[in-house]
Design a protein around this motif. Structure first.
Motif, mmCIF file in Angstrom:
data_model
loop_
_atom_site.group_PDB
_atom_site.id
_atom_site.type_symbol
_atom_site.label_atom_id
_atom_site.label_comp_id
_atom_site.label_asym_id
_atom_site.label_seq_id
_atom_site.Cartn_x
_atom_site.Cartn_y
_atom_site.Cartn_z
ATOM 1 N N PHE A 1 10.566 -5.988 -7.183
ATOM 2 C CA PHE A 1 10.124 -4.516 -7.402
ATOM 3 C C PHE A 1 10.722 -3.625 -6.424
ATOM 4 O O PHE A 1 10.903 -3.994 -5.175
ATOM 5 C CB PHE A 1 8.872 -4.622 -7.571
ATOM 6 N N ARG A 2 11.116 -2.419 -6.428
ATOM 7 C CA ARG A 2 11.258 -1.494 -5.680
ATOM 8 C C ARG A 2 10.410 -0.243 -5.592
ATOM 9 O O ARG A 2 10.006 0.237 -6.863
ATOM 10 C CB ARG A 2 12.710 -0.903 -5.851
ATOM 11 N N VAL A 3 9.533 -0.036 -4.469
ATOM 12 C CA VAL A 3 8.787 1.031 -4.388
ATOM 13 C C VAL A 3 9.321 1.937 -3.477
ATOM 14 O O VAL A 3 9.134 1.586 -2.218
ATOM 15 C CB VAL A 3 7.382 0.489 -3.879
ATOM 16 N N GLU B 1 0.986 -1.247 -0.147
ATOM 17 C CA GLU B 1 -0.129 -0.167 0.022
ATOM 18 C C GLU B 1 0.950 1.134 0.076
ATOM 19 O O GLU B 1 1.762 1.476 0.977
ATOM 20 C CB GLU B 1 -1.167 -0.038 1.262
ATOM 21 N N THR B 2 0.812 2.007 -1.070
ATOM 22 C CA THR B 2 1.749 2.971 -1.249
ATOM 23 C C THR B 2 1.342 4.428 -0.515
ATOM 24 O O THR B 2 0.293 4.431 -0.038
ATOM 25 C CB THR B 2 1.806 3.314 -2.820
ATOM 26 N N ALA C 1 -0.002 7.226 -9.018
ATOM 27 C CA ALA C 1 1.040 8.234 -8.923
ATOM 28 C C ALA C 1 2.347 7.750 -8.339
ATOM 29 O O ALA C 1 3.260 8.402 -8.067
ATOM 30 C CB ALA C 1 0.500 9.254 -7.901
ATOM 31 N N THR C 2 2.308 6.433 -8.316
ATOM 32 C CA THR C 2 3.585 5.470 -7.474
ATOM 33 C C THR C 2 4.347 5.089 -8.794
ATOM 34 O O THR C 2 4.199 4.406 -9.832
ATOM 35 C CB THR C 2 3.102 4.613 -7.027
ATOM 36 N N THR C 3 5.816 5.282 -8.566
ATOM 37 C CA THR C 3 6.921 4.744 -9.453
ATOM 38 C C THR C 3 7.344 3.577 -8.974
ATOM 39 O O THR C 3 7.646 3.324 -7.764
ATOM 40 C CB THR C 3 8.095 5.947 -9.428
#
Length: 261
Positions: free
Chosen positions: A166-168, A41-42, A148-150
């Motif tokens: 994956f890197r968030v 969850e970003t 809006a998340t890279t």
């Protein structure tokens, strides 16, 4: 940001069918390990599902996760994709197909095994439903956007194959890696929370062993590292007691919060 571990087990799961070892008979709920998956969850409020393991429905119900915004696939092995039909529960509540991000080779397998999900010409009979996915091909090392998340996909070797982690932001999720090459180590520089697979105590041709995972984690230098993709080789309590500070075994349902900087 919040990370929820849906499943933390190997492709066999724990308990393993037909096994009566101490781990498979353990009464500690942390030793019950379904197949690997997670939800991020970003900071922007998006929920990203990583992989669709066979127990996906049970995992999502157990963790109370009621919505997702996209699916990120690490690779096409059965323990990471064969719960994909459970995505119907999300797609029937959407006006558009659910975005799914994966490498081209992974999509080739998904489309071959589950053509009804991706074929826009397929129409279910009235009163029936199907999951609907919108394929988005990703390339390791090339960031992509989910709302809006890279998200940065990171290539790691998995025996003869290659998979993506994956890197968030300050969080990175890597599973089914045999090692972390220099390109991956560079991409992981500065993460605060790292998830890394750790299969067995002994070396394995396609996965990091526990000792190898610890070594890689120490090279990355994250504040906290959680080990996943665990087998019935180790009791959770025993593994937790022997790992270095800052490194711990994950377990199904574990929630990790990352405060903003």
């Amino acid at each position: 940001m919040r990370l929820t571990f849906l499943g933390t087990g190997t492709s066999f799961g724990v308990p393993q069918i037909g096994c009566a070892c101490a781990v498979c008979r353990s009464s500690d709920p942390r030793d019950r390990r379904t197949r690997c998956g997670a939800v991020i969850e970003t900071d922007h409020g998006s929920r990203l599902l990583i992989d669709t393991p066979p127990e996906l429905r049970l995992q999502l119900v157990a963790t109370g996760i009621m919505s997702i915004d996209a699916v990120l696939f690490t690779h096409e092995h059965a323990d990471h994709i064969h719960g994909i039909d459970d995505l119907r529960a999300f797609s029937i509540r959407r006006d558009t197909p659910l975005p799914m991000f994966a490498e081209a080779a992974t999509f080739a397998t998904l489309q071959a095994r589950f053509p009804y999900i991706f074929d826009a010409s397929f129409r279910p009979l009235p009163g029936t439903t199907r999951p609907e996915g919108a394929p988005q091909v990703i390339v390791p090392g090339v960031p992509f956007q989910v709302n809006a998340t890279t998200v940065l996909p990171i290539a790691v070797p998995h025996g003869r194959a290659s998979v993506v982690g994956f890197r968030v932001g300050d969080l990175a999720y890597i599973t089914d890696a045999k090692t972390l090459p220099e390109t991956a180590l560079e991409a992981l520089r500065g993460v605060r929370v790292l998830v890394l697979n750790a299969l067995l105590r002994t070396p394995h041709p396609t996965h990091l062993s526990i000792a190898e995972a610890v070594e890689m984690a120490q090279r990355v230098g994250a504040q906290r590292t959680f080990l996943t993709h665990l087998t019935h080789d180790t009791l959770h309590s025993e593994l937790a007691a022997e790992l270095p500070a800052g490194i711990a075994p994950a377990y199904d349902g574990l929630v990790v919060d990352l405060p903003g900087r």
